[in-house]
Scaffold this active site. Structure first.
Site, PDB file in Angstrom:
ATOM      1  N   HIS A 397      18.090  10.112  15.310  1.00 67.69           N
ATOM      2  CA  HIS A 397      16.639  10.178  15.103  1.00 67.69           C
ATOM      3  C   HIS A 397      16.306   9.857  13.641  1.00 67.69           C
ATOM      4  CE1 HIS A 397      12.599  11.542  16.330  1.00 67.69           C
ATOM      5  NE2 HIS A 397      12.480  11.887  15.071  1.00 67.69           N
ATOM      6  N   ALA A 398      15.469   8.837  13.432  1.00 67.97           N
ATOM      7  CA  ALA A 398      15.155   8.378  12.075  1.00 67.97           C
ATOM      8  C   ALA A 398      14.472   9.482  11.269  1.00 67.97           C
ATOM      9  CB  ALA A 398      14.264   7.144  12.129  1.00 67.97           C
ATOM     10  N   HIS A 427       7.709   3.151   7.778  1.00 67.34           N
ATOM     11  CA  HIS A 427       7.246   4.532   7.963  1.00 67.34           C
ATOM     12  C   HIS A 427       8.138   5.509   7.204  1.00 67.34           C
ATOM     13  CE1 HIS A 427       5.687   8.075  10.174  1.00 67.34           C
ATOM     14  NE2 HIS A 427       6.941   8.487  10.076  1.00 67.34           N
ATOM     15  N   GLU A 428       9.457   5.398   7.403  1.00 67.73           N
ATOM     16  CA  GLU A 428      10.377   6.325   6.742  1.00 67.73           C
ATOM     17  C   GLU A 428      10.353   6.140   5.222  1.00 67.73           C
ATOM     18  OE1 GLU A 428      11.597   8.782   8.243  1.00 67.73           O
ATOM     19  OE2 GLU A 428      11.100   8.115  10.255  1.00 67.73           O
ATOM     20  N   HIS A 431       7.635   8.078   3.636  1.00 66.34           N
ATOM     21  CA  HIS A 431       7.998   9.462   3.311  1.00 66.34           C
ATOM     22  C   HIS A 431       8.676   9.522   1.940  1.00 66.34           C
ATOM     23  CE1 HIS A 431       6.942  11.385   7.064  1.00 66.34           C
ATOM     24  NE2 HIS A 431       7.714  10.600   7.775  1.00 66.34           N
ATOM     25  N   GLU A 455       3.183  11.928   7.488  1.00 71.54           N
ATOM     26  CA  GLU A 455       3.381  10.937   8.537  1.00 71.54           C
ATOM     27  C   GLU A 455       2.433   9.754   8.369  1.00 71.54           C
ATOM     28  OE1 GLU A 455       5.918  11.276  10.396  1.00 71.54           O
ATOM     29  OE2 GLU A 455       6.340  13.319   9.768  1.00 71.54           O
ATOM     30  N   HIS A 557      11.977  17.080  18.994  1.00 74.07           N
ATOM     31  CA  HIS A 557      11.253  18.044  18.163  1.00 74.07           C
ATOM     32  C   HIS A 557      11.191  19.444  18.776  1.00 74.07           C
ATOM     33  CE1 HIS A 557      10.072  14.032  16.963  1.00 74.07           C
ATOM     34  NE2 HIS A 557       9.684  14.506  15.805  1.00 74.07           N
ATOM     35  N   TYR A 567       1.725  14.603  14.028  1.00 77.21           N
ATOM     36  CA  TYR A 567       1.668  13.184  14.378  1.00 77.21           C
ATOM     37  C   TYR A 567       0.290  12.811  14.932  1.00 77.21           C
ATOM     38  CZ  TYR A 567       6.702  13.589  13.785  1.00 77.21           C
ATOM     39  OH  TYR A 567       7.952  13.837  13.261  1.00 77.21           O
TER      40      TYR A 567
END
Length: 735
Positions: A397-398, A427-428, A431, A455, A557, A567
């Site tokens: 999971h990224a 996206h990552e 963060h 997010e 999750h 999210y």
């Protein structure tokens, strides 16, 4: 002096209790029922005055913060030992920052090691570090509770102390802290190593096998095999552990002054009206979702037929291209509005140009630096896991990681070279960009303004990255077509990801909040899960489910205890961010065509908000970016307005039913697993294994081709000798 009034009163009093009170009441008032109308009429002047005063002052009616208690006053007997010296408090929070950086680094390093190499040895080290971190939180949390910050002048110190007082699971007795850690770790391990096996002993992990099946297969039973198999291998095995997790988690929340774990999670948004705000936003979006759902259902009906898809029922959850039906973009080709018009997919060019995972992240880094934001540090490139390693189990999971030493930031992602993972990379890295921007704040403030902000930052970049304009700029799209058909195709591809996701992201924590506060009992976990999925998503399980199953646990999750409503919040506010960034970047035209690439003004705006971390209430960060301090779906609706209009027209034309009035419809039941490939096949009269027969076919093909070439060459040689003058050997060679 009213004699008629006296007569009525005398008659009632003289009856005593000789009649039923309703009879006497009717004799006095003309009605035998109690009614508050007269009372309300009596107080009407003061009622009207109060309404006006409360309207002027924007008062909240009711007491949504029902568990609030007034602070203990200074000098009160129970508060005489509180520390009121602000300098002492300043020294305390400074010391906490220094010590905590080391403690959190040690835990994060151990957690990273386990997540990138799942072994029991690494798990035990991680659990030991987790316990040390809990003990650390307990010690400093109790010390923070010794301060009375009522008269402190520095709001930052007051905010830090408030955060530190909530010590989460560290409030549990040490034995139960260990149990909590073991339960969560056990569920995570069950999820991460789960595999789905066929009868021929071929086994498939979630990544990449099952994910690939769900994304690419159109075989109803193959999809069903992957869908049911994953839930049997993961969620079903953790139902008992999850019940224990709920009890321990709730106990910790109550020890920290919250009603339950759900109440604690919601408190992170610092809003008394948070739940009501979310419901209002969902209702604002609902018509768009219903139109998208009806349109997609029609396409699936055309593909699979009335046996498996009913035009007035919910959609079977395994047909939407994703293991959890949370994103539908993998069925885009089935629902493409204009197949002959262009559609955006960078994957073919990425493959043709030999892109690698490293190049994908380099491109993402370049996007952020083009906005004037901070480049990824050396540690990022040296220590991140950007591809799935061979020879060991990992959590695929990224995720993005802050190691709290202000220089070590990493991403863990089993990257596949395709457009979807290119967007995920942005996206990552969003963060990590957030980590970099607030890295010098007090460690308590090194977090998003609210959980949804983190997010949203990466996703708002992806809204630009996914545009045809941007993909053309970086050489992944040959040309950009500017016409209605191409626009609708593009917006449909984004809606299948964004709009389809919203109900799922909303119901995930709706379910958990109700589990935590007891509205969903243990013996109805799975039933209520599917009730919510039916209500909000309009999907149903493809096979019967019971309380032996635990389908929520099949989503990462849930076993990992990661709140999910962040999210939903992210998918709303990212469009607010996008509209504001496009304005400062000087972009004009439709929102869905905006690309903020290379806009330093947009980078400054978003960077300034990220620098705040969680040091201020999130409405202040929101206002800094958007000029407005509230969440709103207006920007999202504006972005998708062309598609909304098109969907409404299409659904009217096809007389579609919006919603799923046949809510209890279920698809036909078929075999769950596709037939196992035969162990032997007939080949030229011989009984061979499939791989042997396949090798034989290739050998025959090569021989046939060789024979054909030989005969052709011979014929050509004869003809050339007859018709052409002699050529030298070297000249023939060049031919």
């Amino acid at each position: 002096q009213s004699l008629p009034a006296g007569d009525i009163l005398r008659k009632a009093l003289s009856a005593g209790s000789s009649k039923a009170w309703q009879v006497i009441l009717e004799e006095i008032t003309g009605s035998g029922k109690m009614d508050a109308a007269a009372l309300l009429e009596y107080f009407k002047p003061i009622t009207d005055w109060l309404k006006e005063q409360n309207r002027k002052n924007n008062e909240e009616l009711g007491w949504s913060d029902f568990d609030w208690r007034p602070p203990v006053p200074d000098g009160y007997p129970n508060g005489t030992d509180k520390i009121t010296d602000e300098k002492v408090a300043q020294n305390f929070v400074d010391n906490y920052n220094t010590v905590t950086e080391k403690v959190w680094f040690d835990y994060t390093e151990a957690s990273w090691t386990y997540n990138t190499n799942i072994t029991e040895h690494n798990n035990q080290i991680m659990l030991t570090k987790s316990l040390q971190m809990s003990n650390h939180s307990l010690v400093y949390g109790k010390q923070a509770q010794n301060f009375d910050s009522t008269d402190f002048q520095n709001p930052g110190i007051k905010r830090i102390l408030k955060k530190l007082r909530d010590i989460e699971r560290a409030a549990l007795p040490e034995k139960e802290v260990k149990e909590y850690n073991n339960v969560v770790s056990g569920m995570e391990t069950t999820y991460s190593i789960a595999k789905v096996c066929r009868t021929d002993k071929t086994c498939h992990p979630l990544e990449p096998d099952l994910t690939e099946i769900m994304a690419t297969s159109n075989d109803y039973n193959e999809l069903l095999f992957a869908w049911k198999g994953w839930r049997d291998a993961s969620g079903k095995k953790m139902r008992t552990d999850y019940k224990r997790y709920v009890k321990l988690s709730n106990k910790a929340a109550k020890l920290n002054g919250h009603a339950d774990t759900g109440a604690f999670w919601r408190s992170l948004y610092e809003s008394k009206t948070f739940e009501a705000d979310l419901e209002n936003i969902y209702n604002q979006l609902k018509p768009l979702y219903l139109n998208l759902h009806a349109y997609v259902r029609r396409a699936l009906h055309k593909k699979y037929g009335n046996k498996y898809v009913h035009l007035k029922g919910p959609i079977p959850a395994h047909l939407l291209g994703n293991m959890w039906a949370q994103s539908w973009n993998n069925i885009y080709k089935l629902v493409m509005p204009y197949p002959s018009a262009s559609h955006v997919d960078a994957t073919p060019q990425m493959v043709a140009q030999n892109w690698t995972p490293r190049r994908m992240f380099n491109e993402s880094d370049h996007f952020f630096t083009s906005l004037g934001l901070i480049p990824m540090p050396d540690e990022f490139w040296k220590k991140s896991m950007l591809e799935k390693p061979k020879g060991r189990e990992v959590v695929c999971h990224a995720s993005a990681w802050d190691f709290f030493n202000r220089k070590d930031f990493r991403i863990k992602q089993c990257t596949v070279v395709n457009m979807e993972d290119l967007v995920t990379a942005h996206h990552e890295m969003g963060h990590v960009q957030y980590f970099l921007q607030y890295k010098d704040l007090h460690i308590t403030f090194r977090d998003g303004a609210n959980p949804g902000f983190h997010e949203a930052i990466g996703d708002v970049m992806a809204l630009s990255v996914a545009t045809p304009k941007h993909l053309h700029t970086i050489g992944l799209l040959n040309k950009v077509e500017d016409n209605k058909e191409s626009d609708i195709n593009y917006l449909m591809s984004i809606a299948l990801d964004k709009i389809a996701f919203l109900p799922f992201s909303y119901l995930m924590d709706q379910w958990r909040w109700k589990v935590f506060d007891g509205r969903i009992p243990e013996d109805a976990y799975n039933q209520e899960w599917w009730n919510l999925r039916l209500r909000y998503q309009g999907v149903c399980p493809p096979v019967p489910r019971t309380e032996e199953d635990f389908d929520p646990g099949a989503k990462f999750h849930i076993p990992s205890s990661v709140p999910y409503v962040r999210y939903f919040v992210s998918f709303i506010i990212q469009f607010q961010f996008h509209e504001s960034l496009c304005k400062v970047a000087g972009q004009t035209g439709p929102l869905h065509k905006c690309d903020i690439y290379k806009s330093k003004a947009a980078g400054t705006l978003i960077g300034d908000a990220m620098k705040l971390g969680s040091s201020k209430p999130w409405p202040e960060a929101m206002k800094l970016i958007t000029g407005n301090s509230t969440m709103s779906a207006d920007s999202l609706m504006k972005y998708f307005q062309p598609l909304t209009n098109w969907l409404i027209a299409e659904n009217l034309k096809n007389a579609e039913t919006l919603g799923w009035p046949l809510y209890d419809w279920t698809p036909a039941l078929d075999v769950v697993e596709p037939p196992t490939p035969p162990t032997h096949v007939d080949f030229l009269g011989l009984s061979l294994k499939p791989e042997q027969a396949k090798a034989g076919q290739w050998i025959l093909l090569v021989l046939a081709i060789g024979l054909t070439i030989g005969v052709t060459a011979l014929v050509a040689k004869i003809i050339l000798r007859k018709r052409r003058p002699y050529k030298s050997a070297s000249e023939l060679e060049m031919k």
